[in-house]
Design a protein around this motif. Structure first.
Motif, short mmCIF file in Angstrom:
data_model
loop_
_atom_site.label_atom_id
_atom_site.label_comp_id
_atom_site.label_asym_id
_atom_site.label_seq_id
_atom_site.Cartn_x
_atom_site.Cartn_y
_atom_site.Cartn_z
N GLY A 217 0.82 -1.21 0.00
CA GLY A 217 0.00 0.00 0.00
C GLY A 217 0.85 1.26 0.00
N ILE A 218 0.42 2.25 -0.79
CA ILE A 218 1.11 3.54 -0.82
C ILE A 218 0.08 4.65 -0.70
CG2 ILE A 218 3.11 2.68 -2.10
CD1 ILE A 218 1.97 3.90 -4.64
N GLU A 219 0.52 5.79 -0.18
CA GLU A 219 -0.40 6.89 0.09
C GLU A 219 0.36 8.20 0.03
OE1 GLU A 219 -4.46 7.83 1.62
OE2 GLU A 219 -3.59 6.08 0.65
N VAL A 220 -0.11 9.14 -0.79
CA VAL A 220 0.46 10.49 -0.84
C VAL A 220 -0.26 11.33 0.21
CG1 VAL A 220 0.68 12.60 -2.20
CG2 VAL A 220 1.15 10.39 -3.26
N VAL A 221 0.53 11.94 1.11
CA VAL A 221 -0.01 12.85 2.12
C VAL A 221 0.93 14.05 2.19
CG1 VAL A 221 -0.75 13.17 4.50
CG2 VAL A 221 -0.91 10.90 3.46
N GLY A 222 0.43 15.20 1.79
CA GLY A 222 1.25 16.40 1.80
C GLY A 222 2.45 16.25 0.88
N SER A 223 3.64 16.42 1.43
CA SER A 223 4.87 16.35 0.63
C SER A 223 5.56 14.99 0.71
CB SER A 223 5.84 17.44 1.09
OG SER A 223 6.21 17.22 2.44
N LYS A 224 4.84 13.97 1.22
CA LYS A 224 5.44 12.65 1.40
C LYS A 224 4.64 11.55 0.71
CE LYS A 224 7.30 13.60 6.03
NZ LYS A 224 7.22 13.16 7.45
N LEU A 225 5.37 10.52 0.31
CA LEU A 225 4.77 9.27 -0.12
C LEU A 225 4.99 8.27 1.01
CD1 LEU A 225 3.46 7.38 -2.26
CD2 LEU A 225 5.81 6.74 -2.89
N TRP A 226 3.91 7.76 1.59
CA TRP A 226 3.97 6.76 2.64
C TRP A 226 3.84 5.39 2.02
CZ3 TRP A 226 5.08 7.99 7.63
CH2 TRP A 226 5.02 9.34 7.96
N VAL A 227 4.59 4.42 2.53
CA VAL A 227 4.67 3.08 1.93
C VAL A 227 4.61 2.01 3.01
CG1 VAL A 227 6.10 1.54 0.53
CG2 VAL A 227 6.14 4.00 0.08
N CYS A 228 3.76 0.99 2.79
CA CYS A 228 3.80 -0.23 3.60
C CYS A 228 4.93 -1.08 3.04
CB CYS A 228 2.49 -1.02 3.47
SG CYS A 228 1.09 -0.29 4.29
N ASP A 229 5.92 -1.38 3.85
CA ASP A 229 7.08 -2.14 3.40
C ASP A 229 7.37 -3.26 4.41
OD1 ASP A 229 9.18 -2.89 1.76
OD2 ASP A 229 10.51 -1.27 2.39
N VAL A 230 6.78 -4.41 4.18
CA VAL A 230 6.84 -5.58 5.06
C VAL A 230 6.27 -5.19 6.42
CG1 VAL A 230 8.22 -7.53 5.87
CG2 VAL A 230 8.86 -6.39 3.75
N GLY A 231 7.11 -5.03 7.46
CA GLY A 231 6.63 -4.66 8.80
C GLY A 231 6.87 -3.21 9.15
N ARG A 232 7.27 -2.42 8.16
CA ARG A 232 7.60 -1.01 8.38
C ARG A 232 6.69 -0.09 7.59
NH1 ARG A 232 12.46 0.00 10.61
NH2 ARG A 232 13.75 -1.81 11.09
N ILE A 233 6.53 1.11 8.10
CA ILE A 233 5.90 2.21 7.38
C ILE A 233 7.02 3.20 7.08
CG2 ILE A 233 4.30 4.16 7.49
CD1 ILE A 233 2.77 1.60 7.33
N LYS A 234 7.24 3.45 5.80
CA LYS A 234 8.27 4.39 5.38
C LYS A 234 7.62 5.59 4.70
CE LYS A 234 11.86 0.92 4.49
NZ LYS A 234 12.74 0.33 3.46
N SER A 235 8.31 6.72 4.76
CA SER A 235 7.87 7.87 3.96
C SER A 235 9.06 8.40 3.17
CB SER A 235 7.25 8.98 4.81
OG SER A 235 8.23 9.74 5.47
N PHE A 236 8.74 8.91 1.98
CA PHE A 236 9.74 9.47 1.08
C PHE A 236 9.32 10.88 0.69
CE2 PHE A 236 9.90 4.90 0.65
CZ PHE A 236 11.26 4.63 0.66
N ASN A 237 10.28 11.77 0.61
CA ASN A 237 10.03 13.13 0.15
C ASN A 237 9.62 13.06 -1.32
OD1 ASN A 237 10.88 15.67 -1.28
ND2 ASN A 237 11.26 16.30 0.84
N LEU A 238 8.48 13.65 -1.67
CA LEU A 238 8.00 13.58 -3.04
C LEU A 238 8.88 14.33 -4.03
CD1 LEU A 238 4.14 13.87 -2.53
CD2 LEU A 238 5.39 11.93 -3.51
N SER A 239 9.60 15.34 -3.57
CA SER A 239 10.46 16.10 -4.48
C SER A 239 11.80 15.44 -4.73
CB SER A 239 10.70 17.51 -3.92
OG SER A 239 9.49 18.21 -3.85
#
Length: 182
Positions: A69-91
């Motif tokens: 699962g992935i989700e754009v919220v504000g300036s971040k992309l949030w990602v379900c990655d196995v047992g972790r939730i990661k976010s990446f800067n969209l820029s």
């Protein structure tokens, strides 16, 4: 609800017929600020791809193990990655957050538009609530009975909806007031 899932399926299908195909597309999200789609891929190369139709996809990040699962919220992309939730800067695609929930297989992801992400753990049959600002999290539902998959935040009714994996699997709701599942 069916229209939303059909739209998502059509979007992934349309993206997959571009000049370069995806390897195991799992989820798609539209990044309106940058006019592109982001696609989580679990195939020969696990990655997040980006595409501005009609151009071919390009790499957004490969700093993922098994994105679902992935989700754009504000300036971040949030990602379900196995047992972790990661976010990446969209820029910049730089890793910003990396929260270890200790989950077994995070799959569906949605947000309340303010502070919280909600993630389904397909294998452990749990639903998590994650504070995007602090990384604090809790198990909202300890046993969904069935394997939870995609999720949707229904703010008008103060609840989450989630679909389950399998034939004749029910769509269930979680009250945000008391975490009751119906």
């Amino acid at each position: 609800m069916k229209k939303i899932f059909n739209l998502i399926a059509l979007s992934v299908s349309a993206l997959c017929t571009s000049a370069q195909s995806y390897s195991g597309p799992e989820s798609v999200e539209y990044d309106a600020a940058n006019g592109r789609y982001l696609v989580a891929c679990n195939g020969t190369v696990n990655s997040i791809q980006q595409v501005v139709p009609p151009n071919a996809p390009t790499l957004f990040t490969s700093n993922v193990s098994s994105p679902n699962g992935i989700e754009v919220v504000g300036s971040k992309l949030w990602v379900c990655d196995v047992g972790r939730i990661k976010s990446f800067n969209l820029s910049t695609a730089a890793l910003v957050d990396n929260f270890n929930l200790g989950a077994t297989f995070l799959n569906g992801l949605c947000n309340d538009g303010v502070q919280y992400l909600f993630a389904s753990d397909y294998t452990a049959k749990k639903i998590y609530r994650i504070n995007m600002l602090t990384g604090a999290f809790n198990v909202m539902v300890a046993n969904t009975v069935t394997s939870p998959n995609g999720m949707w935040y229904d703010g008008a009714n103060n609840r989450l909806l989630f679909v389950n994996w399998g034939a004749n699997a029910p769509v269930k709701a979680i009250s945000l007031a008391d975490s009751a599942v119906t």
